[in-house]
Design an enzyme around this catalytic site. Sequence first.
Site, PDB file in Angstrom:
ATOM      1  N   GLN B 180      17.208  51.155  -7.627  1.00  0.00           N
ATOM      2  CA  GLN B 180      18.212  50.312  -7.113  1.00  0.00           C
ATOM      3  C   GLN B 180      18.620  49.526  -8.778  1.00  0.00           C
ATOM      4  O   GLN B 180      17.736  48.597  -8.845  1.00  0.00           O
ATOM      5  CB  GLN B 180      18.136  49.402  -6.049  1.00  0.00           C
ATOM      6  CG  GLN B 180      17.764  50.265  -4.845  1.00  0.00           C
ATOM      7  CD  GLN B 180      19.193  51.208  -4.463  1.00  0.00           C
ATOM      8  OE1 GLN B 180      20.242  50.618  -4.006  1.00  0.00           O
ATOM      9  NE2 GLN B 180      18.741  52.393  -4.372  1.00  0.00           N
ATOM     10  N   ALA B 221      25.009  45.636   2.756  1.00  0.00           N
ATOM     11  CA  ALA B 221      24.192  46.459   1.908  1.00  0.00           C
ATOM     12  C   ALA B 221      24.545  46.895   0.509  1.00  0.00           C
ATOM     13  O   ALA B 221      25.696  46.267   0.189  1.00  0.00           O
ATOM     14  CB  ALA B 221      24.482  48.098   2.642  1.00  0.00           C
ATOM     15  N   HIS B 222      24.221  47.706  -0.264  1.00  0.00           N
ATOM     16  CA  HIS B 222      24.113  47.990  -1.604  1.00  0.00           C
ATOM     17  C   HIS B 222      25.557  48.263  -2.021  1.00  0.00           C
ATOM     18  O   HIS B 222      26.223  49.239  -1.410  1.00  0.00           O
ATOM     19  CB  HIS B 222      23.184  48.789  -2.327  1.00  0.00           C
ATOM     20  CG  HIS B 222      22.944  50.172  -1.804  1.00  0.00           C
ATOM     21  ND1 HIS B 222      22.022  51.136  -2.196  1.00  0.00           N
ATOM     22  CD2 HIS B 222      23.610  50.862  -0.543  1.00  0.00           C
ATOM     23  CE1 HIS B 222      22.217  52.198  -1.437  1.00  0.00           C
ATOM     24  NE2 HIS B 222      23.058  52.177  -0.509  1.00  0.00           N
ATOM     25  N   ASN B 223      26.186  47.784  -2.996  1.00  0.00           N
ATOM     26  CA  ASN B 223      27.493  48.262  -3.497  1.00  0.00           C
ATOM     27  C   ASN B 223      28.727  47.840  -2.700  1.00  0.00           C
ATOM     28  O   ASN B 223      29.852  48.190  -2.973  1.00  0.00           O
ATOM     29  CB  ASN B 223      27.519  49.762  -4.044  1.00  0.00           C
ATOM     30  CG  ASN B 223      26.503  49.994  -5.010  1.00  0.00           C
ATOM     31  OD1 ASN B 223      25.440  50.515  -4.606  1.00  0.00           O
ATOM     32  ND2 ASN B 223      26.730  49.605  -6.222  1.00  0.00           N
ATOM     33  N   SER B 241      28.758  50.743  -0.151  1.00  0.00           N
ATOM     34  CA  SER B 241      29.632  51.109  -0.824  1.00  0.00           C
ATOM     35  C   SER B 241      30.949  50.873  -0.240  1.00  0.00           C
ATOM     36  O   SER B 241      32.091  51.354  -0.627  1.00  0.00           O
ATOM     37  CB  SER B 241      29.424  52.573  -1.424  1.00  0.00           C
ATOM     38  OG  SER B 241      28.362  52.873  -1.900  1.00  0.00           O
TER      39      SER B 241
END
Lengths: 320, 320, 320
Positions: B180, B221-223, B241
């Site tokens: 990550q 969460a990521h992005n 995302s």
Amino acid sequence: MAASFSLAQLAEHCSVKYRGAADSCIEKIATLKSADADALSFLANPAYLKDLANTRAGIVILSAEYLDEYQGAVLISANPQLDYARIANLIYKADQPQAFIHPHASIDPDTTIGSGVSIAAGVVIEAGVSIGNDCQIDANATLCHGVSLGERVIVHSGAVIGADGFGLAFDQDHWVKIPQLGSVVIGDDCEIGANTTIDRGAIEDTVLENDVRLDNLVQVAHNVKIGAHTAMAGCSGVAGSTTIGKYCMIAGASGVGGHIEISDHVTITAMSMVNKSILEPGYYGSGVEAQPHSEWRKNLARLRHLDKTIKKLLQRKRDK
Amino acid sequence: MAASFSLAQLAEHCSVKYRGAADSCIEKIATLKSADADALSFLANPAYLKDLANTRAGIVILSAEYLDEYQGAVLISANPQLDYARIANLIYKADQPQAFIHPHASIDPDTTIGSGVSIAAGVVIEAGVSIGNDCQIDANATLCHGVSLGERVIVHSGAVIGADGFGLAFDQDHWVKIPQLGSVVIGDDCEIGANTTIDRGAIEDTVLENDVRLDNLVQVAHNVKIGAHTAMAGCSGVAGSTTIGKYCMIAGASGVGGHIEISDHVTITAMSMVNKSILEPGYYGSGVEAQPHSEWRKNLARLRHLDKTIKKLLQRKRDK
Amino acid sequence: MAASFSLAQLAEHCSVKYRGAADSCIEKIATLKSADADALSFLANPAYLKDLANTRAGIVILSAEYLDEYQGAVLISANPQLDYARIANLIYKADQPQAFIHPHASIDPDTTIGSGVSIAAGVVIEAGVSIGNDCQIDANATLCHGVSLGERVIVHSGAVIGADGFGLAFDQDHWVKIPQLGSVVIGDDCEIGANTTIDRGAIEDTVLENDVRLDNLVQVAHNVKIGAHTAMAGCSGVAGSTTIGKYCMIAGASGVGGHIEISDHVTITAMSMVNKSILEPGYYGSGVEAQPHSEWRKNLARLRHLDKTIKKLLQRKRDK
């Protein structure tokens, strides 16, 4: 200076074919949209096809079906996400933190800690804990007494492993706490998300087999057993004494009830509630998709009287 | 001695009109029910109208429509909750903790920390973190490497900002972790609730624009990108995302799926699941209200066979 | 050497009758499946009846109805789980950690801490906190300023008590934070799960009466009041200013909305949403059980048009 990797090198690393100049080189990874010529990118989700035509990436990982959509240098992959992972690990592994134990960690002397272990600031490790080689315990995580981790386990910040299970017996007019005598045993290659909680067993241990992956804010209750290679996404939970098989996927915010069994290769879709055993592999779910509230309100009103309405409709039919 | 504020002063502070003696004074804030003559109170929710008649508050903030319901000194407000907030900030601001860095915080030397920042005990701040002026980082919070906060950001206790996203690729029979590589960028005036988690991006950054407000136990969460002035209530989550617009409100325990887009000015009601993009402003939901279990059980049994039952009912009709 | 307890002793301790040799002895507790002759086991859930026939346990706690299913030494109990709890507390109480304050805890000097209190590493206790006798505060938990705990309260690792409530007022185009001036008051014998969060009140206090039991990752918002002996399971939450009665049970991942009232003796089943007051004791729920996804998808499609479909079906009927 950043290390540089050629198309041919990367193809060999991933055991895939390529198209383009063997000595095309990249130094980093970027998205299709933001990549420059020194970056590798990838297409793993067709939603991003729109970015493929205009990418300036030096190399793109593509599955064979999209080769015609793009003219540049390509790694031809059966699983672009996996090959992206492999290359990211190749390029960035060297950047990872070295093994160390931060002076602001609090570690009971009665613990067994393998080699290559990283323990960050604010971590608390209580008596009797055993940690295998090459584990990484991030900031402010807690490993309660007697917990055991295999090798290469990653425990993200704020996770709590081995707090008491929620064991209570009701005595006429008040609760009596049931001592939680088991512990938590975690296999190799597991990953425990930030602020996730895994309770110790009531009598026997709570168990995660190898390669179990838990996202953030996941709750695993006492005496749960989770089979190898199972993944649980954020905000999901499992109630006590339930056994989940191998290679299961539990999507976000789903709940699995207590004292049941989920077989191998079961996928639970998001925000579903599982309260009976599932003995056949496959996809299961009960999440309700949002719709405009004015519509949902009317549907919900019908749902609240569904049994009566259907009885009436079936009855009217019979009356004729 | 507590500072004292007159009706006229408060009206000027809030730019509102008043009714009653200009020199009526209060020193503190209380609920309608518990207020004494030295306290200001307010009516923001008509559910509390029953407490208005009997209140002993020295001054009450009321909207014009309720003026006839009460005889005492009044600030006449178009938004009583907002004027209550303004006055509470006026009276209590002086009580707030001064900037300090607690000796039991663990701060990597390679960090940039603005002026006026408070960092409480047990906080861990890793390398490369940047914190703007006048931020407040509460006890046992974790800012992982490279995270960036704007000005006046409040991070409540136990929050984890910048843990790895849940990035995994499946390789035949096991998971491969995807490094990550992004970070988390948080704008000005954001508030991050207790034990909330915001993951770092896989390649690019996870982003919260200015004035984003997250309650406790929220998972980002990521992005994910969250637009300015959006608020998410407790136990809600957003998968990877996804882009959420500005001025959205996500109610408690709702889940927003991955790789979708929510436009500006969208409100999601409690316990709803959003798994498709929402491109029009408005209210959306899918939360199911509880009802007596004996009724719900019957309705749920019908829901589980809804398609078959409706097909049968429609078919019977046609058969005639 | 482990202490040994005879059948007659245990029967007297639990005030129950027994069957078998009065001097049969056990030294520990185990499950029916794993018990050896030196272990006591119990049958509290009929799902484990299959393990009863083959158990090697020295003593089993059984309810009278199952006496014929087993030939060995038995404690005859009206509530096997409760008697198991009593015996576990008898055998294992001595193993519990002694009162201590870990040197890596961070405790403001302006606090009141009773006798017999255990405070683990990483705990942060802010100014003005009051902790009654015999409390246990586990690793990395946070007690924010002014919080008050009764006697024998257990706060598990990572819990945050007294962070600011989620109080915001909207001012044209941005949020204004409302100072959170109340605190949290927790009664005697409460248990607060790992990474659970309990917010301080906006004006008055958030209150948990005696013997309230919260599992992990539970969210309790500002100004909530929870009545004595109520239990909330993992991942559940209560929004602001709601009052929950005594002897309630809130199952896992359920959500209770704000500004409502739940009377005494209400049970909410798992994953339910309560957004209106419940004034009658009983069972309530709205959790939707998962089914094979191919079936659920069809039922869900019908649910999304339920109002229109039912209108059409009712209308057709009338047309005839």
